[in-house]
Each structure stands twice: as structure tokens, then as C-alpha cells.
Design a protein around this motif. Structure first.
Motif, PDB file in Angstrom:
ATOM      1  N   LEU A  45       0.832  -1.202   0.000  1.00  0.00           N
ATOM      2  CA  LEU A  45       0.000   0.000   0.000  1.00  0.00           C
ATOM      3  C   LEU A  45       0.867   1.253   0.000  1.00  0.00           C
ATOM      4  O   LEU A  45       1.831   1.351   0.750  1.00  0.00           O
ATOM      5  CB  LEU A  45      -0.904   0.012   1.228  1.00  0.00           C
ATOM      6  CG  LEU A  45      -1.708   1.287   1.477  1.00  0.00           C
ATOM      7  CD1 LEU A  45      -2.716   1.508   0.361  1.00  0.00           C
ATOM      8  CD2 LEU A  45      -2.394   1.217   2.822  1.00  0.00           C
ATOM      9  N   GLU A  46       0.526   2.210  -0.866  1.00  0.00           N
ATOM     10  CA  GLU A  46       1.113   3.538  -0.800  1.00  0.00           C
ATOM     11  C   GLU A  46       0.085   4.409  -0.087  1.00  0.00           C
ATOM     12  O   GLU A  46      -0.944   4.757  -0.650  1.00  0.00           O
ATOM     13  CB  GLU A  46       1.385   4.078  -2.197  1.00  0.00           C
ATOM     14  CG  GLU A  46       2.501   3.355  -2.910  1.00  0.00           C
ATOM     15  CD  GLU A  46       2.776   3.932  -4.282  1.00  0.00           C
ATOM     16  OE1 GLU A  46       2.548   5.139  -4.483  1.00  0.00           O
ATOM     17  OE2 GLU A  46       3.204   3.163  -5.141  1.00  0.00           O
ATOM     18  N   VAL A  47       0.355   4.727   1.153  1.00  0.00           N
ATOM     19  CA  VAL A  47      -0.598   5.442   1.994  1.00  0.00           C
ATOM     20  C   VAL A  47      -0.693   6.897   1.537  1.00  0.00           C
ATOM     21  O   VAL A  47       0.328   7.574   1.402  1.00  0.00           O
ATOM     22  CB  VAL A  47      -0.172   5.387   3.480  1.00  0.00           C
ATOM     23  CG1 VAL A  47      -1.168   6.114   4.354  1.00  0.00           C
ATOM     24  CG2 VAL A  47      -0.016   3.946   3.925  1.00  0.00           C
ATOM     25  N   PRO A  48      -1.925   7.387   1.280  1.00  0.00           N
ATOM     26  CA  PRO A  48      -2.067   8.799   0.909  1.00  0.00           C
ATOM     27  C   PRO A  48      -1.716   9.709   2.081  1.00  0.00           C
ATOM     28  O   PRO A  48      -1.806   9.310   3.244  1.00  0.00           O
ATOM     29  CB  PRO A  48      -3.556   8.948   0.561  1.00  0.00           C
ATOM     30  CG  PRO A  48      -4.161   7.611   0.673  1.00  0.00           C
ATOM     31  CD  PRO A  48      -3.191   6.679   1.282  1.00  0.00           C
ATOM     32  N   ARG A  49      -1.341  10.932   1.771  1.00  0.00           N
ATOM     33  CA  ARG A  49      -1.105  11.906   2.841  1.00  0.00           C
ATOM     34  C   ARG A  49      -2.422  12.173   3.559  1.00  0.00           C
ATOM     35  O   ARG A  49      -3.490  12.050   2.975  1.00  0.00           O
ATOM     36  CB  ARG A  49      -0.555  13.194   2.261  1.00  0.00           C
ATOM     37  CG  ARG A  49       0.819  13.030   1.665  1.00  0.00           C
ATOM     38  CD  ARG A  49       1.366  14.382   1.254  1.00  0.00           C
ATOM     39  NE  ARG A  49       2.655  14.256   0.617  1.00  0.00           N
ATOM     40  CZ  ARG A  49       3.818  14.245   1.270  1.00  0.00           C
ATOM     41  NH1 ARG A  49       3.826  14.359   2.571  1.00  0.00           N
ATOM     42  NH2 ARG A  49       4.952  14.117   0.618  1.00  0.00           N
ATOM     43  N   ARG A  57     -10.551   8.673  -0.063  1.00  0.00           N
ATOM     44  CA  ARG A  57     -11.846   8.174  -0.555  1.00  0.00           C
ATOM     45  C   ARG A  57     -11.633   6.970  -1.459  1.00  0.00           C
ATOM     46  O   ARG A  57     -12.350   5.968  -1.344  1.00  0.00           O
ATOM     47  CB  ARG A  57     -12.609   9.276  -1.280  1.00  0.00           C
ATOM     48  CG  ARG A  57     -13.313  10.233  -0.347  1.00  0.00           C
ATOM     49  CD  ARG A  57     -14.290  11.150  -1.076  1.00  0.00           C
ATOM     50  NE  ARG A  57     -13.650  11.989  -2.082  1.00  0.00           N
ATOM     51  CZ  ARG A  57     -13.042  13.144  -1.840  1.00  0.00           C
ATOM     52  NH1 ARG A  57     -12.991  13.611  -0.601  1.00  0.00           N
ATOM     53  NH2 ARG A  57     -12.500  13.852  -2.808  1.00  0.00           N
ATOM     54  N   VAL A  58     -10.662   7.043  -2.361  1.00  0.00           N
ATOM     55  CA  VAL A  58     -10.361   5.918  -3.244  1.00  0.00           C
ATOM     56  C   VAL A  58      -9.936   4.710  -2.417  1.00  0.00           C
ATOM     57  O   VAL A  58     -10.423   3.594  -2.623  1.00  0.00           O
ATOM     58  CB  VAL A  58      -9.257   6.291  -4.264  1.00  0.00           C
ATOM     59  CG1 VAL A  58      -8.759   5.071  -4.998  1.00  0.00           C
ATOM     60  CG2 VAL A  58      -9.757   7.336  -5.235  1.00  0.00           C
ATOM     61  N   LEU A  59      -9.042   4.922  -1.456  1.00  0.00           N
ATOM     62  CA  LEU A  59      -8.579   3.831  -0.597  1.00  0.00           C
ATOM     63  C   LEU A  59      -9.741   3.222   0.185  1.00  0.00           C
ATOM     64  O   LEU A  59      -9.843   1.999   0.307  1.00  0.00           O
ATOM     65  CB  LEU A  59      -7.490   4.329   0.356  1.00  0.00           C
ATOM     66  CG  LEU A  59      -6.891   3.279   1.284  1.00  0.00           C
ATOM     67  CD1 LEU A  59      -6.262   2.141   0.494  1.00  0.00           C
ATOM     68  CD2 LEU A  59      -5.862   3.932   2.208  1.00  0.00           C
ATOM     69  N   GLY A  60     -10.645   4.055   0.686  1.00  0.00           N
ATOM     70  CA  GLY A  60     -11.805   3.553   1.418  1.00  0.00           C
ATOM     71  C   GLY A  60     -12.707   2.683   0.553  1.00  0.00           C
ATOM     72  O   GLY A  60     -13.168   1.631   0.992  1.00  0.00           O
ATOM     73  N   ARG A  80      -4.438  -1.011  -9.451  1.00  0.00           N
ATOM     74  CA  ARG A  80      -5.455  -0.460  -8.564  1.00  0.00           C
ATOM     75  C   ARG A  80      -5.784   0.953  -9.042  1.00  0.00           C
ATOM     76  O   ARG A  80      -4.894   1.685  -9.472  1.00  0.00           O
ATOM     77  CB  ARG A  80      -4.966  -0.374  -7.119  1.00  0.00           C
ATOM     78  CG  ARG A  80      -4.527  -1.701  -6.490  1.00  0.00           C
ATOM     79  CD  ARG A  80      -5.704  -2.626  -6.281  1.00  0.00           C
ATOM     80  NE  ARG A  80      -5.371  -3.804  -5.520  1.00  0.00           N
ATOM     81  CZ  ARG A  80      -5.080  -4.983  -6.031  1.00  0.00           C
ATOM     82  NH1 ARG A  80      -5.036  -5.147  -7.344  1.00  0.00           N
ATOM     83  NH2 ARG A  80      -4.820  -6.016  -5.267  1.00  0.00           N
ATOM     84  N   PRO A  81      -7.066   1.390  -8.953  1.00  0.00           N
ATOM     85  CA  PRO A  81      -7.398   2.763  -9.343  1.00  0.00           C
ATOM     86  C   PRO A  81      -6.771   3.769  -8.389  1.00  0.00           C
ATOM     87  O   PRO A  81      -6.615   3.495  -7.206  1.00  0.00           O
ATOM     88  CB  PRO A  81      -8.926   2.796  -9.275  1.00  0.00           C
ATOM     89  CG  PRO A  81      -9.310   1.670  -8.405  1.00  0.00           C
ATOM     90  CD  PRO A  81      -8.236   0.641  -8.510  1.00  0.00           C
TER      91      PRO A  81
END
Length: 129
Positions: A45-49, A57-60, A80-81
Motif C-alpha cells: 500500500l502507498e498510503v495517501p497523505r 476516498r479511493v482507498l476507502g 489499482r485505481p
């Protein structure tokens, strides 16, 4: 030969607090901020800031659909989008074709969503038309 270290930690994410922690192992964990459950998102996973609302929102959407970022080797977890536009396109295609949401969200080309794989030709059937 894979040179990836075997002991990388797994990302555990709290979507409400917009935080991620790396922990070794897959046991259930709770968020230290809100005491809610953490979601095991995988090691790639590349965690968003924290301030990137669109990224979270995309990750959720991905994590709630059951899509994670686990991989077994150096190839990564697959496509992954990254934007809400990509997510909306795939959700619309999933609804239109009846494809499971998780499958649609991990398909790079929206034209491929809903297409059934063609059966492979066998040696006996190759000569017939």
C-alpha cells in the motif's frame, strides 16, 4: 529470483482517522486514536497523505470492497485505481455487467470488465472451423 525481504510489515489502516501503521503479523488490531478496528491493507500500500481527501476516498472504496494490497513477490498486487474517476468508471461497469465490484476495481481496462475469458483451444479442436 526474488530479492524482496520476507519480514516487511503490513499496513493496517484506520479510514476514519486517516492513519496507517505498519505491523508484523496479521492479528486483529485497533486504532490508538479512536479504538476502532484497523483494516489489514497489505504490504504494498502507498498510503495517501492525511490531507489528500480524494486519495483516502479511493482507498476507502477499495478496502470496503475487499481489495487489498497484498502480493507474494516483487510483481506487486496488480493494478489499482488511483482517482475517483477511475473508481466511478469501474463501479458503473460492474453494475452494467454484473461483475463483482472487487474484480471490476482491479481491472485496468474498463472494456475488459464483464468479458468472460475465452476457452483455450485444444490440439484436437484446433483443426475444426
Amino acid at each position: 529470483m526474488c530479492t524482496r525481504p520476507a519480514a516487511l510489515g503490513l499496513h493496517h489502516v484506520c479510514l476514519d482517522c486517516r492513519v496507517a501503521f505498519k505491523h508484523a503479523g496479521r492479528r486483529d488490531r485497533s486504532c490508538p486514536n479512536c479504538a476502532g478496528g484497523l483494516i489489514d491493507a497489505g504490504n504494498d500500500l502507498e498510503v495517501p497523505r492525511r490531507g489528500d481527501g480524494a486519495g483516502w476516498r479511493v482507498l476507502g472504496v477499495l478496502l470496503r470492497a475487499g481489495v487489498t494490497f497484498h502480493s507474494s513477490c516483487c510483481g506487486g498486487p496488480g493494478w489499482r485505481p488511483r482517482t475517483m474517476t477511475q473508481v466511478r468508471e469501474r463501479l458503473a461497469a460492474a453494475e452494467r455487467t454484473g461483475t463483482p465490484v472487487a474484480e471490476a476495481l482491479t481491472t485496468a481496462d474498463t472494456d475488459e470488465i464483464g468479458r468472460r475469458p475465452r476457452p483455450a483451444r485444444t490440439a484436437a479442436g484446433a483443426g475444426r472451423r
